[in-house]
Design an enzyme around this catalytic site. Structure first.
Site, PDB file in Angstrom:
ATOM      1  N   VAL A  64      10.871  33.212  19.556  1.00 59.15           N
ATOM      2  CA  VAL A  64      12.261  33.634  19.777  1.00 59.15           C
ATOM      3  C   VAL A  64      12.685  34.815  18.904  1.00 59.15           C
ATOM      4  O   VAL A  64      13.725  35.425  19.152  1.00 59.15           O
ATOM      5  CB  VAL A  64      13.278  32.471  19.593  1.00 59.15           C
ATOM      6  CG1 VAL A  64      13.077  31.383  20.608  1.00 59.15           C
ATOM      7  CG2 VAL A  64      13.251  31.921  18.169  1.00 59.15           C
ATOM      8  N   ASN A  90      17.547  26.161  20.470  1.00 57.56           N
ATOM      9  CA  ASN A  90      17.235  25.128  19.474  1.00 57.56           C
ATOM     10  C   ASN A  90      16.220  25.566  18.421  1.00 57.56           C
ATOM     11  O   ASN A  90      16.250  25.066  17.294  1.00 57.56           O
ATOM     12  CB  ASN A  90      16.721  23.879  20.222  1.00 57.56           C
ATOM     13  CG  ASN A  90      16.012  22.922  19.289  1.00 57.56           C
ATOM     14  OD1 ASN A  90      16.639  22.216  18.515  1.00 57.56           O
ATOM     15  ND2 ASN A  90      14.665  22.928  19.334  1.00 57.56           N
ATOM     16  N   TYR A 157      18.825  30.048   5.133  1.00 55.35           N
ATOM     17  CA  TYR A 157      19.019  29.036   6.180  1.00 55.35           C
ATOM     18  C   TYR A 157      20.511  28.859   6.463  1.00 55.35           C
ATOM     19  O   TYR A 157      20.962  28.912   7.607  1.00 55.35           O
ATOM     20  CB  TYR A 157      18.379  27.708   5.755  1.00 55.35           C
ATOM     21  CG  TYR A 157      18.429  26.653   6.833  1.00 55.35           C
ATOM     22  CD1 TYR A 157      17.555  26.690   7.917  1.00 55.35           C
ATOM     23  CD2 TYR A 157      19.379  25.628   6.792  1.00 55.35           C
ATOM     24  CE1 TYR A 157      17.610  25.728   8.918  1.00 55.35           C
ATOM     25  CE2 TYR A 157      19.439  24.661   7.783  1.00 55.35           C
ATOM     26  CZ  TYR A 157      18.552  24.714   8.852  1.00 55.35           C
ATOM     27  OH  TYR A 157      18.613  23.767   9.840  1.00 55.35           O
ATOM     28  N   ALA A 158      21.294  28.676   5.386  1.00 57.67           N
ATOM     29  CA  ALA A 158      22.727  28.441   5.545  1.00 57.67           C
ATOM     30  C   ALA A 158      23.401  29.645   6.217  1.00 57.67           C
ATOM     31  O   ALA A 158      24.222  29.487   7.123  1.00 57.67           O
ATOM     32  CB  ALA A 158      23.356  28.151   4.192  1.00 57.67           C
ATOM     33  N   SER A 160      22.069  31.902   8.165  1.00 60.37           N
ATOM     34  CA  SER A 160      21.662  32.049   9.573  1.00 60.37           C
ATOM     35  C   SER A 160      22.377  31.020  10.449  1.00 60.37           C
ATOM     36  O   SER A 160      22.764  31.304  11.579  1.00 60.37           O
ATOM     37  CB  SER A 160      20.143  31.918   9.714  1.00 60.37           C
ATOM     38  OG  SER A 160      19.714  30.609   9.386  1.00 60.37           O
ATOM     39  N   LYS A 161      22.588  29.815   9.924  1.00 62.36           N
ATOM     40  CA  LYS A 161      23.248  28.771  10.716  1.00 62.36           C
ATOM     41  C   LYS A 161      24.754  29.011  10.812  1.00 62.36           C
ATOM     42  O   LYS A 161      25.379  28.659  11.819  1.00 62.36           O
ATOM     43  CB  LYS A 161      22.942  27.391  10.128  1.00 62.36           C
ATOM     44  CG  LYS A 161      21.471  26.988  10.275  1.00 62.36           C
ATOM     45  CD  LYS A 161      21.063  26.914  11.739  1.00 62.36           C
ATOM     46  CE  LYS A 161      19.668  26.362  11.941  1.00 62.36           C
ATOM     47  NZ  LYS A 161      19.283  26.281  13.359  1.00 62.36           N
TER      48      LYS A 161
HETATM   49  N1  LIG Z   1      15.837  18.192  11.173  1.00 64.71           N
HETATM   50  C1  LIG Z   1      16.980  18.402  10.566  1.00 64.71           C
HETATM   51  O1  LIG Z   1      17.343  17.714   9.591  1.00 64.71           O
HETATM   52  C2  LIG Z   1      17.911  19.464  11.087  1.00 64.71           C
HETATM   53  C3  LIG Z   1      19.224  19.485  10.580  1.00 64.71           C
HETATM   54  C4  LIG Z   1      20.084  20.453  11.053  1.00 64.71           C
HETATM   55  C5  LIG Z   1      19.675  21.386  11.988  1.00 64.71           C
HETATM   56  N2  LIG Z   1      18.392  21.353  12.453  1.00 64.71           N
HETATM   57  C6  LIG Z   1      18.016  22.382  13.435  1.00 64.71           C
HETATM   58  O2  LIG Z   1      17.534  21.749  14.594  1.00 64.71           O
HETATM   59  C7  LIG Z   1      16.642  22.647  15.283  1.00 64.71           C
HETATM   60  C8  LIG Z   1      15.370  21.921  15.664  1.00 64.71           C
HETATM   61  O3  LIG Z   1      14.738  21.537  14.465  1.00 64.71           O
HETATM   62  P1  LIG Z   1      13.824  20.211  14.320  1.00 64.71           P
HETATM   63  O4  LIG Z   1      14.378  19.456  13.187  1.00 64.71           O
HETATM   64  O5  LIG Z   1      13.649  19.570  15.642  1.00 64.71           O
HETATM   65  O6  LIG Z   1      12.491  20.920  13.804  1.00 64.71           O
HETATM   66  P2  LIG Z   1      10.950  20.833  14.283  1.00 64.71           P
HETATM   67  O7  LIG Z   1      10.223  21.637  13.268  1.00 64.71           O
HETATM   68  O8  LIG Z   1      10.566  19.408  14.511  1.00 64.71           O
HETATM   69  O9  LIG Z   1      10.985  21.606  15.677  1.00 64.71           O
HETATM   70  C9  LIG Z   1      11.283  22.980  15.755  1.00 64.71           C
HETATM   71  C10 LIG Z   1      10.547  23.571  16.926  1.00 64.71           C
HETATM   72  O10 LIG Z   1      10.830  24.980  16.965  1.00 64.71           O
HETATM   73  C11 LIG Z   1       9.606  25.684  17.154  1.00 64.71           C
HETATM   74  N3  LIG Z   1       9.717  27.033  16.606  1.00 64.71           N
HETATM   75  C12 LIG Z   1       9.783  27.391  15.305  1.00 64.71           C
HETATM   76  N4  LIG Z   1       9.848  28.727  15.205  1.00 64.71           N
HETATM   77  C13 LIG Z   1       9.839  29.221  16.461  1.00 64.71           C
HETATM   78  C14 LIG Z   1       9.869  30.529  17.003  1.00 64.71           C
HETATM   79  N5  LIG Z   1       9.911  31.619  16.228  1.00 64.71           N
HETATM   80  N6  LIG Z   1       9.865  30.667  18.344  1.00 64.71           N
HETATM   81  C15 LIG Z   1       9.795  29.579  19.154  1.00 64.71           C
HETATM   82  N7  LIG Z   1       9.722  28.328  18.695  1.00 64.71           N
HETATM   83  C16 LIG Z   1       9.755  28.152  17.361  1.00 64.71           C
HETATM   84  C17 LIG Z   1       8.553  24.836  16.450  1.00 64.71           C
HETATM   85  O11 LIG Z   1       7.242  25.119  16.918  1.00 64.71           O
HETATM   86  C18 LIG Z   1       9.028  23.432  16.787  1.00 64.71           C
HETATM   87  O12 LIG Z   1       8.485  22.982  18.007  1.00 64.71           O
HETATM   88  C19 LIG Z   1      16.430  23.827  14.346  1.00 64.71           C
HETATM   89  O13 LIG Z   1      17.248  24.908  14.729  1.00 64.71           O
HETATM   90  C20 LIG Z   1      16.882  23.284  12.994  1.00 64.71           C
HETATM   91  O14 LIG Z   1      17.327  24.291  12.124  1.00 64.71           O
HETATM   92  C21 LIG Z   1      17.502  20.399  12.031  1.00 64.71           C
END
Ligand SMILES: NC(=O)c1ccc[n+]([C@@H]2O[C@H](COP(=O)([O-])OP(=O)(O)OC[C@H]3O[C@@H](n4cnc5c(N)ncnc54)[C@H](O)[C@@H]3O)[C@@H](O)[C@H]2O)c1
Length: 252
Positions: A64, A90, A157-158, A160-161
């Site tokens: 992405v 996502n 991270y903060a 970007s979010k």
């Molecule tokens: N897990 C948490 O505690 C949490 C909390 C708040 C927000 N989030 C957000 O939720 C979203 C999903 O995270 P998750 O916890 O499921 O993580 P995860 O690591 O389990 O899954 C993330 C997925 O994104 C893919 N990915 C990473 N970089 C990429 C790129 N450049 N292009 C395409 N795909 C890419 C990875 O291969 C993976 O399949 C993220 O945006 C994360 O910041 C997660």
């Protein structure tokens, strides 16, 4: 929810993205376009979903942070299924090092911002023309609690979010008239690889976060997926530009 809608999900191979893809396909009867940089992961999920609902899912290896990839993804989704109704931005990564701002690296900043912030921008930029053309669209951007409150030691991270929340409101305002809704979810600590990686170097932090969460547990991926699904449903047809916090009360 209307069946046969077309839903593009980034970061669909694992965690929240995979749970959302399963829900959209198996509960929402949507055609799902799975994209991830992990080819094996996204292909495996496509095969699982197509076994249950033949020809309802396709998979793309997409980074992405590359605008060309994202543009090709949206075109391929539209060409294959004839519409692009829902986009779930996502895909996201955490910092490689937990560090105060002065000790963080510029490489890490660039990497995190290019995926978490630019990736969401590219997704909306390249999906919206199809949505405008067809007269409707729904976008859910996955932000984070870290985008809403201070997140010490996680500056890129903060930031970007928080940018994702800003874009969510801006784009919702720009395209409301064209019947495109844009919302965000802000998960708290959710049990995924992302979360494990984040705290691999500081396991005591994971324990501390658990103690600080009023509900005394982390979110399950399905709980975040359900909220995303709800924001894409007709039950929320007049909600746009909003951020839904799903955090077991920790922000309180
Ligand atoms: N897990 C948490 O505690 C949490 C909390 C708040 C927000 N989030 C957000 O939720 C979203 C999903 O995270 P998750 O916890 O499921 O993580 P995860 O690591 O389990 O899954 C993330 C997925 O994104 C893919 N990915 C990473 N970089 C990429 C790129 N450049 N292009 C395409 N795909 C890419 C990875 O291969 C993976 O399949 C993220 O945006 C994360 O910041 C997660």
């Amino acid at each position: 929810m209307e069946s046969n809608r077309v839903c593009v999900i980034t970061g669909a191979a694992h965690g929240i993205g995979a749970a959302t893809a399963r829900l959209m396909s198996l509960h929402g009867s949507m055609n799902v376009v799975l994209s991830d940089r992990d080819k094996e992961g996204v292909d495996a999920l496509m095969h699982q979903l197509n076994t249950i609902r033949p020809k309802s899912s396709i998979a793309f290896t997409t980074d992405v942070s590359d605008p060309k990839h994202v543009s090709q993804l949206m075109k391929a989704a539209y060409d294959r299924f004839g519409s692009l109704d829902v986009l779930i931005n996502n895909a996201g990564i955490s910092q490689s090092k937990i560090a105060k701002t002065a000790d963080s690296s510029i490489e890490d900043w660039d990497r995190v911002v290019s995926v978490n912030q630019s990736g969401v921008y590219y997704g909306m930029k390249y999906a919206i023309p199809y949505m405008v053309e067809q007269g409707h669209g729904i976008i859910v951007n996955v932000s984070s609690l870290a985008g809403q409150i201070a997140a010490p030691n996680h500056v890129s991270y903060a930031a970007s979010k928080a940018a994702v929340l800003s874009m969510t409101k801006t784009v919702a305002l720009e395209y409301g008239r064209q019947n495109i809704r844009v919302n965000a979810v802000c998960p708290g600590y959710t049990d995924t690889t992302h979360f494990d990686q984040l705290h691999a170097t500081k396991p005591e932090l994971k324990e501390r976060l658990l103690r600080a969460t009023p509900m005394k547990r982390y979110a399950k991926v399905d709980e975040i997926a359900e909220s995303i699904y709800w924001l894409c449903s007709d039950q929320t047809s007049f909600i746009t530009g909003q951020a839904l916090t799903i955090d077991g009360g920790i922000s309180l």
